[in-house]
Scaffold this motif. Structure first.
Motif, short mmCIF file in Angstrom:
data_model
loop_
_atom_site.label_atom_id
_atom_site.label_comp_id
_atom_site.label_asym_id
_atom_site.label_seq_id
_atom_site.Cartn_x
_atom_site.Cartn_y
_atom_site.Cartn_z
N ASP A 288 0.83 -1.21 0.10
CA ASP A 288 0.00 0.05 -0.05
C ASP A 288 0.95 1.20 0.05
O ASP A 288 0.54 2.22 -0.83
N ALA B 186 -6.38 7.90 7.83
CA ALA B 186 -7.48 6.71 7.91
C ALA B 186 -6.76 5.64 7.02
O ALA B 186 -6.84 4.72 7.72
N ARG B 187 -6.11 5.88 5.94
CA ARG B 187 -5.53 5.00 5.15
C ARG B 187 -4.57 4.02 5.98
O ARG B 187 -4.34 3.02 5.92
N GLU C 86 -4.01 4.09 9.05
CA GLU C 86 -4.36 3.56 10.56
C GLU C 86 -5.37 2.16 10.08
O GLU C 86 -5.51 1.50 10.92
N SER C 87 -5.68 2.00 8.84
CA SER C 87 -6.61 0.81 8.73
C SER C 87 -5.58 -0.25 8.70
O SER C 87 -6.39 -1.46 8.65
#
Length: 152
Positions: A53, A136-137, A139-140
């Motif tokens: 990612d 948010a990305r 922490e996902s």
């Protein structure tokens, strides 16, 4: 991106080609250019998803630099931070997984990734509007029992 699709297809592509890209071809390009080519398949399995990612989001070299920057903070030297996944970085990753465990290493990578995003905002405040999505990305990927709070 148009550049990535050009690399994947081995020829110049247009914006329309990018718009028409099908998910299967995108997956094949991700797999070849962001997983196999940089040798992420050689990393411990637990960190492969976050590394993939990061490579897609930041570029392969930046993803490896984030990893290389993180490892010495727990006493795992990697030598020079060069953005290349070599034997020292792989050895340090394996040592970190064995000694501190995958959850702590993933949490450390998320932390370093958030710092990277925060630095982007510090350098260009117009990016602040997307900071929440970036965080948010990142922490996902946190292990379920971990919670985090970040600020710029």
């Amino acid at each position: 991106t148009q550049h990535t699709l050009t690399l994947g297809r081995g020829r110049e592509v247009s914006v329309d080609d990018v718009k028409a890209l099908e998910k299967n071809e995108a997956r094949e390009i991700y797999y070849a250019w962001y997983y196999i080519k940089p040798s992420f398949n050689m990393l411990p399995a637990a960190i492969q998803p976050i590394m993939l990612d990061m490579a897609v989001n930041h570029g392969v070299s930046r993803a490896v630099k984030i990893l290389q920057d993180a490892l010495p903070s727990y006493g795992f030297p990697i030598g020079k931070i060069d953005g290349k996944l070599g034997p020292k970085t792989l050895g340090a990753c394996n040592g970190a997984i064995e000694i501190i465990g995958p959850q702590r290493l993933i949490t450390l990578l998320v932390n370093r990734r958030v710092i990277f995003y925060e630095n982007l905002v510090r350098a260009n405040d117009s990016q602040r509007r997307v900071l929440g999505g970036w965080i948010a990305r990142a922490e996902s990927f946190l292990p379920a029992e971990t919670t985090a709070s970040w600020s710029v």
